[in-house]
Scaffold this motif. Structure first.
Motif, PDB file in Angstrom:
ATOM      1  N   SER A  37       4.904  48.381  37.716  1.00  0.00           N
ATOM      2  CA  SER A  37       4.616  49.556  37.988  1.00  0.00           C
ATOM      3  C   SER A  37       5.611  50.490  37.799  1.00  0.00           C
ATOM      4  N   GLU A  38       7.065  50.183  37.602  1.00  0.00           N
ATOM      5  CA  GLU A  38       8.240  51.090  37.303  1.00  0.00           C
ATOM      6  C   GLU A  38       8.011  52.044  36.495  1.00  0.00           C
ATOM      7  N   GLU A  39       7.466  51.770  35.249  1.00  0.00           N
ATOM      8  CA  GLU A  39       7.601  52.579  34.079  1.00  0.00           C
ATOM      9  C   GLU A  39       6.499  53.518  34.392  1.00  0.00           C
ATOM     10  N   GLY A  40       5.466  53.109  34.895  1.00  0.00           N
ATOM     11  CA  GLY A  40       4.321  54.381  35.408  1.00  0.00           C
ATOM     12  C   GLY A  40       4.648  55.287  36.439  1.00  0.00           C
TER      13      GLY A  40
ATOM     14  N   VAL B 262      12.226  55.034  46.202  1.00  0.00           N
ATOM     15  CA  VAL B 262      13.291  54.244  45.777  1.00  0.00           C
ATOM     16  C   VAL B 262      13.500  54.346  44.360  1.00  0.00           C
ATOM     17  N   THR B 263      12.189  53.845  43.677  1.00  0.00           N
ATOM     18  CA  THR B 263      12.176  53.910  42.196  1.00  0.00           C
ATOM     19  C   THR B 263      12.721  55.290  41.424  1.00  0.00           C
ATOM     20  N   ILE B 264      12.008  56.249  42.026  1.00  0.00           N
ATOM     21  CA  ILE B 264      12.311  57.802  41.527  1.00  0.00           C
ATOM     22  C   ILE B 264      13.871  58.153  41.863  1.00  0.00           C
ATOM     23  N   VAL B 265      14.294  57.852  42.977  1.00  0.00           N
ATOM     24  CA  VAL B 265      15.580  58.291  43.185  1.00  0.00           C
ATOM     25  C   VAL B 265      16.667  57.506  42.496  1.00  0.00           C
ATOM     26  N   ARG B 266      16.403  56.346  42.399  1.00  0.00           N
ATOM     27  CA  ARG B 266      17.218  55.437  41.673  1.00  0.00           C
ATOM     28  C   ARG B 266      17.277  55.751  40.252  1.00  0.00           C
ATOM     29  N   GLU B 267      16.212  56.062  39.566  1.00  0.00           N
ATOM     30  CA  GLU B 267      16.188  56.456  38.321  1.00  0.00           C
ATOM     31  C   GLU B 267      16.928  58.026  38.140  1.00  0.00           C
ATOM     32  N   GLY B 268      16.855  58.888  39.278  1.00  0.00           N
ATOM     33  CA  GLY B 268      17.279  60.189  39.032  1.00  0.00           C
ATOM     34  C   GLY B 268      18.754  59.885  38.989  1.00  0.00           C
ATOM     35  N   MET B 269      19.450  59.114  39.799  1.00  0.00           N
ATOM     36  CA  MET B 269      20.830  58.883  39.780  1.00  0.00           C
ATOM     37  C   MET B 269      21.411  58.264  38.386  1.00  0.00           C
ATOM     38  N   ARG B 270      20.511  57.248  37.879  1.00  0.00           N
ATOM     39  CA  ARG B 270      21.089  56.734  36.544  1.00  0.00           C
ATOM     40  C   ARG B 270      20.860  57.827  35.738  1.00  0.00           C
ATOM     41  N   ARG B 271      20.165  58.772  35.595  1.00  0.00           N
ATOM     42  CA  ARG B 271      19.856  59.801  34.543  1.00  0.00           C
ATOM     43  C   ARG B 271      21.255  60.780  34.689  1.00  0.00           C
ATOM     44  N   MET B 272      21.324  60.990  35.953  1.00  0.00           N
ATOM     45  CA  MET B 272      22.369  62.442  36.310  1.00  0.00           C
ATOM     46  C   MET B 272      23.714  61.853  36.391  1.00  0.00           C
ATOM     47  N   VAL B 273      23.939  60.588  37.061  1.00  0.00           N
ATOM     48  CA  VAL B 273      25.424  60.020  37.211  1.00  0.00           C
ATOM     49  C   VAL B 273      25.902  59.284  36.433  1.00  0.00           C
ATOM     50  N   GLU B 274      25.073  58.411  35.824  1.00  0.00           N
ATOM     51  CA  GLU B 274      25.377  57.267  34.744  1.00  0.00           C
ATOM     52  C   GLU B 274      25.174  57.711  33.534  1.00  0.00           C
ATOM     53  N   ALA B 275      24.245  58.260  32.850  1.00  0.00           N
ATOM     54  CA  ALA B 275      23.783  58.680  31.539  1.00  0.00           C
ATOM     55  C   ALA B 275      24.248  60.188  31.503  1.00  0.00           C
ATOM     56  N   GLN B 276      24.665  60.823  32.505  1.00  0.00           N
ATOM     57  CA  GLN B 276      25.102  62.378  32.709  1.00  0.00           C
ATOM     58  C   GLN B 276      24.108  63.225  32.045  1.00  0.00           C
ATOM     59  N   GLU B 277      22.889  63.247  32.254  1.00  0.00           N
ATOM     60  CA  GLU B 277      21.802  64.115  31.713  1.00  0.00           C
ATOM     61  C   GLU B 277      21.806  65.218  32.555  1.00  0.00           C
ATOM     62  N   ASP B 278      21.466  66.339  32.053  1.00  0.00           N
ATOM     63  CA  ASP B 278      21.523  67.792  32.738  1.00  0.00           C
ATOM     64  C   ASP B 278      20.390  68.087  33.232  1.00  0.00           C
ATOM     65  N   VAL B 279      19.859  67.350  34.203  1.00  0.00           N
ATOM     66  CA  VAL B 279      18.414  67.624  34.821  1.00  0.00           C
ATOM     67  C   VAL B 279      18.871  67.465  36.358  1.00  0.00           C
ATOM     68  N   PHE B 280      17.945  68.242  37.127  1.00  0.00           N
ATOM     69  CA  PHE B 280      17.705  67.725  38.480  1.00  0.00           C
ATOM     70  C   PHE B 280      16.693  67.523  38.974  1.00  0.00           C
ATOM     71  N   TYR B 281      16.532  66.875  40.379  1.00  0.00           N
ATOM     72  CA  TYR B 281      15.229  66.150  40.895  1.00  0.00           C
ATOM     73  C   TYR B 281      14.644  66.808  42.121  1.00  0.00           C
ATOM     74  N   TYR B 282      13.346  67.269  42.014  1.00  0.00           N
ATOM     75  CA  TYR B 282      12.929  67.720  43.263  1.00  0.00           C
ATOM     76  C   TYR B 282      11.811  66.711  43.736  1.00  0.00           C
TER      77      TYR B 282
ATOM     78  N   THR C 116       4.004  58.657  47.525  1.00  0.00           N
ATOM     79  CA  THR C 116       3.326  58.339  48.592  1.00  0.00           C
ATOM     80  C   THR C 116       4.106  57.313  49.277  1.00  0.00           C
ATOM     81  N   PHE C 117       4.580  56.238  48.658  1.00  0.00           N
ATOM     82  CA  PHE C 117       4.995  54.869  49.149  1.00  0.00           C
ATOM     83  C   PHE C 117       6.610  54.706  49.160  1.00  0.00           C
ATOM     84  N   ALA C 118       7.262  53.980  49.883  1.00  0.00           N
ATOM     85  CA  ALA C 118       8.580  53.701  49.951  1.00  0.00           C
ATOM     86  C   ALA C 118       9.070  53.362  48.748  1.00  0.00           C
ATOM     87  N   TYR C 119       8.318  52.203  47.896  1.00  0.00           N
ATOM     88  CA  TYR C 119       8.924  51.947  46.743  1.00  0.00           C
ATOM     89  C   TYR C 119       8.840  52.989  45.749  1.00  0.00           C
ATOM     90  N   GLU C 120       8.049  54.078  45.943  1.00  0.00           N
ATOM     91  CA  GLU C 120       8.067  54.932  44.969  1.00  0.00           C
ATOM     92  C   GLU C 120       9.349  55.836  44.907  1.00  0.00           C
TER      93      GLU C 120
END
Length: 890
Positions: A702-705, A665-685, A659-663
């Motif tokens: 609130s980041e964890e939640g 940013v938090t989601i996209v940044r974590e997605g990049m960490r998982r996919m590009v840094e940790a190299q997990e085989d997931v993709f985000y919608y 709903t909000f900008a910080y959400e």
């Protein structure tokens, strides 16, 4: 030979003689130039010149122009026979006791030579001097690829015996599936039409990487194999004009024209080869036909009357299929016997010799010559049309027969015939066991096989699982988007675009970002990237754009970063997939962001989204203008209320509705960490909205939640009266209605409401399933609690959830809510979309603040906390029409 109705044969003969003389003394290139010049001049003179996009029904490459195969032909033939046998044995042994496992014999038997020549002479594996060719293997031919890998020593007999038996961990999947064989298969291709489509965008992406200086892809080729029946899929032909327009000379299509679909002929009453030739030539492709084996060369050379070629032209595919299902005597009578001239051509041949006349796709010399010509082609993609027989060698058990595709077994007579035909070194007694054959390591066959692959860099297929990791910027990098916007109203789409702007400027990962957009960049506020990054074009920009005098003008560039795909969801999704797998295919990790109208995403390209999961794609899909009531003016076909449900069906798709900008940013940044840094085989919608509103600052802790899918956004405080408290959940644009409903409950009814932002009901569902399974399988252990249960612990009252999606979306966590001992009410936007003001749409779909408040009051009434009359009072107070039809009514 003259055209019927020729009123001056002598003049015609002079022209034809001149043409023959030029061809004989100056070659085909000069001849083509002269003929083309004549045609162009005729058109300038206003003379009608009929066009033909087809060439005669014979081999494109004349015998004297064929590049000879430099290999050891006898050893190659023995290897082909062994691989043929092993491919057949895989299926026969899997279906020996029961046909339950299934499998396909006929497809690979028709295409074996097409693959063998590629593996033996043309396809490079990744090595220091070569990035590796990319081969899209036709799905039904997978047993043949396993058979070759077994001979190479890459697969064991135990694995072959567990074909289509995968749950034990050692079996082989039915088709090419990278998810199930992550070190072997590169591309899922058995969903017909997707292989050809992806191959085109793969070839284009190689050019993109070269243009941007990210990789040297110049020596690499993309080869795609498919069947003629597969070309009926719209996706198979859907992007061939792009390949021609972009001059993708790194692309080779090989269509196995065995003239047969799963049930019968592809074009029984016509010619699929001629049809495909005209379509591809019209799209700018070089077309090479490989129709007739070498045995036909002598007959065509003897055909002074031209009747044989005429006969080849007039026979339709249904007849050609029939001929190859019978015998040499039948072919003599029903094919050659049609004309006296053609009957005379084979008068000195036995029936067996006639039967031995092969089709071009089974002749290694013809196939080699075609491949050699294809790899030399510049300035356009190449199509090879190779004519074969489905079930080649299967005899009475399927050769050229309607039943070929479904054949899982063979009679002993057919098996003996197969052995004799291909000179398989097995006795009659050994045939019954259908043993796998692997020559000794020091045999000529094995030495040759290993030498050929070593010369080409190693084994294929092979897949790279990991690439280099890229460090992702910390969350603080996007500090501006984590703060309260104050009076400034923005959409989550705008927040994402601002974040993307920061990412592309990052010195480490910026060049790895691939923005992918349909013809809607201005809709999503991304037109600023035109000038900043440029739109990638292989030819740069050959014109001055209309808006050149404006700040954000339309700029195309040969080193541009944005992929602008036009109105083309299937192509854009394919482009995203090849970028999202670049870490594997190119050892160059990329971060693709494909943004589109959410309704035109997972629903429209669901098969490609499922394929993205199989191929282990890593990237972001952004569903813009998401939700059933957000894109308010566009109506039924544009309003999305179910994309998250579709996303939830893909096991490695991680989806969020922020709903909000910080959400965001938090989601996209974590997605990049998982996919590009940790190299997990997931993709985000991730869904984004076009509705503007003020955004609060990111709550502390609130980041964890946010990432788990649920966190407390606002504590409603202690209820004034015991039990007068509810828990309200929402996501996306409807979360703001939930917040407003909490205010209504407090101001109008003194009900306290905690407000929860449910960023992902899909992730909450998966967490709940994990916990439920663990508890079921560990009955003696201390039960675990799901994230939903942990969140609700200490927060009293029934739970009401509302989203801009169908009720099924939020209803997925019902068992977790109930495990916490709570009543659960779900509101959603079931039914077809409508056009109207957002406030009216939310009232219509019963997800506005007033309906949410009534649902909360009703839950309290059902628990006996308040009287039913209070609910009735609220219904009247908020003007709810209790007799209106439900929005999902049909």
């Amino acid at each position: 030979m003259t055209t019927k109705g020729d009123n001056d044969p002598a003049e015609t003969s002079d022209w034809l003689d001149a043409l023959r003389a030029v061809s004989a003394h100056r070659g085909s290139e000069r001849t083509n130039y002269l003929v083309t010049s004549l045609v162009e001049q005729a058109r300038r003179e206003g003379i009608y010149v009929p066009q033909s996009l087809t060439t005669p029904y014979c081999n494109t490459i004349a015998p004297q122009q064929e590049t000879p195969n430099p290999g050891d032909l006898s050893v190659e033939e023995r290897l082909r026979s062994i691989i043929r046998w092993n491919a057949l044995a895989i299926i026969l042994r899997a279906n020996k006791d029961s046909s339950e496992l299934g499998g396909h014999i006929a497809s690979f038997q028709s295409a074996e030579t097409l693959y063998d020549i590629g593996f033996g002479h043309f396809w490079h594996a990744p090595s220091n001097g070569h990035g590796g060719d990319l081969v899209y293997i036709q799905g039904h031919s997978s047993p043949g690829i396993y058979a070759r890998a077994y001979v190479e020593g890459r697969l064991s007999e135990e694995q072959l015996l567990n074909y289509r038996q995968e749950t034990g961990g050692i079996g082989l999947p039915s088709y090419p599936h990278p998810w199930l064989m992550p070190d072997f298969w590169q591309f899922p291709t058995v969903s017909m039409g997707l292989g050809p489509l992806m191959a085109i965008y793969q070839a284009r992406f190689l050019k993109y990487l070269q243009g941007r200086g990210l990789a040297d892809t110049a020596p690499r080729k993309v080869w795609a194999f498919m069947g003629d029946g597969e070309m009926d899929e719209p996706e198979s032909l859907g992007a061939i004009s792009l390949a021609g327009r972009e001059k993708l000379d790194n692309l080779v299509f090989v269509i196995n024209c065995n003239l047969q679909r799963l049930d019968g002929p592809v074009r029984g009453n016509g010619k699929i080869v001629q049809e495909l030739e005209s379509v591809f030539r019209g799209a700018g492709w070089k077309v090479i036909k490989v129709l007739w084996g070498g045995g036909w060369d002598r007959l065509l050379a003897k055909d002074s009357s031209g009747k044989l070629l005429e006969l080849m032209e007039e026979c339709v595919d249904g007849e050609y299929q029939d001929f190859k299902s019978k015998s040499g005597a039948y072919v003599r009578e029903h094919f050659f016997g049609r004309y006296e001239e053609t009957r005379a051509l084979v008068a000195d041949m036995t029936d067996d010799e006639i039967w031995a006349l092969s089709r071009g796709g089974h002749d290694p010399a013809k196939v080699y010559a075609a491949y050699a010509e294809a790899v030399k082609c510049t300035g356009q993609p190449t199509l090879i049309l190779a004519k074969t027989v489905k079930g080649y060698g299967m005899g009475e058990s399927g050769e050229g027969q309607m039943i070929a595709h479904q054949a899982k077994k063979m009679t002993q007579d057919a098996l003996r015939g197969f052995r004799d035909r291909f000179r398989i070194p097995l006795t009659d007694e050994q045939l019954a066991d259908v043993p796998f054959i692997r020559p000794a390591d020091d045999s000529p066959e094995m030495r040759y096989l290993q030498e050929r692959r070593a010369a080409l860099g190693g084994y294929l297929p092979q897949r790279r699982r990991k690439s280099s990791s890229l460090p992702i910027p910390p969350l603080e990098t996007f500090e501006r988007l984590l703060k309260d916007t104050g009076e400034r109203e923005i959409s989550t789409t705008m927040a994402f675009v601002q974040m993307l702007g920061t990412l592309v400027r990052d010195k480490t990962i910026g060049k790895h970002v691939v923005p992918i957009v349909p013809d809607e960049s201005r809709t999503f506020g991304m037109e600023g990237m035109f000038r900043q990054l440029g739109i990638w074009s292989s030819t740069g920009q050959l014109y001055k754009p209309q808006d050149a005098d404006q700040l954000m003008y339309y700029r195309e560039s040969s080193d541009g970063q944005v992929l602008q795909e036009g109105i083309n969801e299937g192509g854009a999704m394919s482009s995203w997939i090849v970028a999202a797998t670049s870490y594997s295919t190119n050892d160059v990790p990329m971060i693709p962001f494909y943004i589109y109208y959410s309704m035109f995403g997972l629903q429209r390209v669901g098969d490609l989204a499922w394929l993205a999961g199989d191929i282990r794609a890593r990237g972001f899909l952004l569903g813009g203008t998401a939700g059933r009531t957000t894109l308010n003016g566009e109506g039924l076909q544009h309003e999305d209320g179910h994309s998250h449900l579709i996303a939830g069906t893909i096991p490695n798709c991680v989806s969020y509705d922020p709903t909000f900008a910080y959400e965001v940013v938090t989601i996209v940044r974590e997605g990049m960490r998982r996919m590009v840094e940790a190299q997990e085989d997931v993709f985000y919608y991730v869904t984004l909205m076009n509705e503007n509103y003020a955004h609060p600052a990111m709550p502390e802790g609130s980041e964890e939640g946010i990432l788990k899918g649920l966190y407390l956004l606002r504590d409603g405080g202690k209820a004034e009266r015991k039990g007068h408290k509810v828990q309200l959940m929402g996501s996306g644009t409807i979360l703001r209605e939930v917040i407003a409903a909490a205010d209504l409950l407090h101001s109008d009814f003194k009900i306290a409401a905690d407000v929860w932002s449910a960023t992902s009901f899909n992730e909450l569902r998966r967490d709940g399933m994990d916990v439920e399974r663990w508890n079921r399988l560990h009955p003696a252990s201390e039960p675990r609690a799901s994230h939903v249960e942990q969140c609700l612990s200490g927060h009293d009252g029934p739970v009401v959830a509302a989203t801009d999606y169908m009720r099924n979306y939020a209803d997925q966590i019902r068992s977790s809510v109930q495990a916490a001992g709570r009543r659960y009410t779900v509101l959603g936007t079931d039914g077809f979309g409508r056009s109207d003001y957002r406030r009216k749409l939310r009232r219509f779909f019963e997800v506005d603040r007033w309906h949410i408040a009534i649902a909360a009051l009703n839950a309290l009434a059902e628990e006996g906390v308040i009287k039913a009359s209070v609910v009735a009072e609220a219904i009247a107070k908020y003007g709810i029409d209790t007799e209106a039809a439900a929005p999902w009514t049909v």
